[in-house]
Design an enzyme around this catalytic site. Structure first.
Site: not given
Ligand code: XMP
Length: 491
Positions: A253, A303, A310, A345, A392, A406, A418, A477
């Site tokens: 990770d 990603g 993020c 995302g 996050g 990480r 971050q 739209e």
């Molecule tokens: P979603 O959009 O599914 O994203 O909520 C989950 C993914 O986001 C990453 N992740 C982070 N990226 N700062 C970041 O820039 C963070 O604090 C953070 N925490 C998680 C990670 O890849 C996760 O699977």
């Protein structure tokens, strides 16, 4: 008509899922004929392309058994000690049911102080799961006591309850309860460990959800479970513990995976644990992917900065739009037989269809799953809405528990976040909403004319898949618009 992906994604723009739209193909089969089976990594099969992210507000034991029951997988987070992470893996690996009840344990001399939301408590000789089962106490027996604080459970527990095997699957346990006419039964492992307690209410709840398909099960006959580790030297010791617990895949990770730390660790894993699939990342470019593939990864997480919590792109100015990242990395990795996990995302089924059609083999989700019953933590109320915390792993709050590795943060110096801490709405059980989401994905595949994930990849490569970029107005739209009010309900 439309552009093939090769052309759309080579014009100097970074596109997110919402920026692009796919043109419909030809339908010659029903949506139910779409097969979403796939791989997490080279040797880990899944029957649905869903992966729960290694985050401490998403993936612990309950998420792991639920996702594996559905045919997906969860990656148990490492924002805790190796010992606790190992317990989380063990708890998932020792069950064959789609849920974890977390029934409390008591020793016979203890009084019950509070049942909380539990209906039963288990009584064992020393009050732990590994000592002899003595009885079960029902909340209804306890609530009628005149002196709750001073009555030990041994005085009113139901002695020597009938138990059943923790290796039984849902149908077997349900049949046991029915045949024996029981309201509950403790689940006991071959070594005598009390793994959980199942009630007829649990059975009814599971039966109210869509029928479970093929679960993800490894060669050990147990649920498929993944776990994440960091890239520090001490993570080798952590990995050793996790391998002992039987993990099927390890995710290294890092927010930016193209580093000497990660490359060395991947090589170390491949050399020392060749039986475990090593997933590397995160990457968003072909060059990053090339280095990790050379090091021997069995899967790649794609990603950077696209996650809902993020702030990497804002803080560090580095990353890539997720549609572009998935397409670019997948088009490189396909020649090396390395499956792509589109990470972050995902906020609706359409994003999943796009990720898979652009070359991903699975999607990794955080926020999409964090409001579920199976995510860690309890529900709270915010502005009248039932919500669960979602944060996050790069948020200051999460980093204070160790996840700073990480982000390659130097703990001795200044910590810069971050990610953020937030909350997401209650979505109920993943056992209910993930099957509905998969049905929606199947309908998307049907519209494209793809009967499977590999056939979608075939359409992408043969350039039969045609895409366009949506203008801002086209995006408006394409969403709900022009209504005075509406209720957003998909199933
Ligand atoms: P979603 O959009 O599914 O994203 O909520 C989950 C993914 O986001 C990453 N992740 C982070 N990226 N700062 C970041 O820039 C963070 O604090 C953070 N925490 C998680 C990670 O890849 C996760 O699977």
């Amino acid at each position: 008509d439309g552009f093939p992906a090769t052309r759309l994604f080579s014009q100097g723009f970074s596109y997110t899922y919402d920026d692009v739209i796919m043109l419909p193909g030809y339908i010659s089969f029903p949506a139910d004929a779409v097969d979403l089976s796939t791989r997490l990594s080279r040797r880990v099969p899944l029957s649905i392309p869903c992966v729960a992210s290694p985050m401490d507000t998403v993936s612990e034991s309950a998420m792991a058994v639920a996702m594996a029951s559905l045919g997906g997988v969860a990656i148990i987070h490492n924002n805790t000690t190796p010992a606790v992470q190992s317990i989380l893996v063990r708890a998932a690996k020792s069950r064959a049911l789609p849920f974890v009840s977390n029934t409390p344990f008591y020793s016979p001399h203890d009084p019950v102080v509070n049942f909380g939301e539990h209906e039963y408590a288990i009584v064992t000789e020393s009050g732990t799961a590994t000592s002899a089962l003595l009885g079960v106490v029902a909340a209804s027996d306890w609530s009628g006591l005149s002196d709750k604080t001073n009555t030990p459970v041994s005085e009113y527990m139901r002695k020597s309850p009938k138990s059943t095997s923790s290796t039984f699957n849902f149908n077997q346990v349900a049949a046991f309860l029915e045949n024996e006419g029981l309201d509950f039964a403790p689940l006991v492992s071959e070594d005598g460990e009390i793994v959980d307690l199942v009630t007829t209410k649990d059975v009814e709840r599971i039966r109210s959800y869509p029928k479970l398909g093929n679960p993800s099960v490894g060669s050990d006959g147990k649920f498929t479970v993944g776990a994440s580790i960091g890239t520090r030297e001490e993570d080798k010791e952590r990995l050793k513990c996790l391998v002992k617990e039987g993990i099927n895949a390890v995710v290294v990770d890092s927010s930016q995976g193209n580093s000497t730390y990660q490359i060395d660790l991947i090589k170390y894993i491949k050399l020392n644990y060749p039986e475990i699939d090593a997933i590397g990342g995160n990457v968003v470019t072909m060059a990053q992917a090339q280095n990790l593939i050379k090091a021997g990864v069995d899967g790649l997480r794609v990603g950077m900065g696209s996650g809902s919590i993020c702030t990497t792109q804002e803080v560090c100015a580095v990353g890539r739009g997720q549609a572009t990242a998935v397409y670019k990395v997948a088009s490189y990795a396909k020649d090396h037989d390395v499956p792509i996990i589109a990470d972050g995302g995902i906020s609706n089924s359409g994003h999943i269809v796009k990720a898979l059609a652009l070359g991903a083999s699975s999607v990794m989700m955080g926020s999409f799953l964090a409001g579920s019953h199976e995510a860690p933590g309890t529900y709270e109320y915010k502005d009248g809405r039932r919500v669960k915390k979602y944060r996050g792993m790069g948020s200051l709050e999460a980093m204070s528990k160790g996840s700073d590795a990480r982000y390659l943060g130097d703990t001795l110096k200044l910590k810069v976040a971050q990610g953020v801490v937030g909350a997401v709405a209650d979505k109920g059980s993943v056992l209910r909403f993930v099957p509905y989401t998969m049905q929606a994905v199947k309908q998307g595949f049907q519209d494209l004319g793809a009967t499977s994930i590999s056939s979608a990849h075939q359409l992408l490569r043969s350039e039969e898949l045609r895409l366009e970029v949506r203008t801002g107005a086209a995006q408006v739209e394409g969403g709900i618009h022009g209504l005075v009010s509406y209720e957003k309900k998909f199933f």
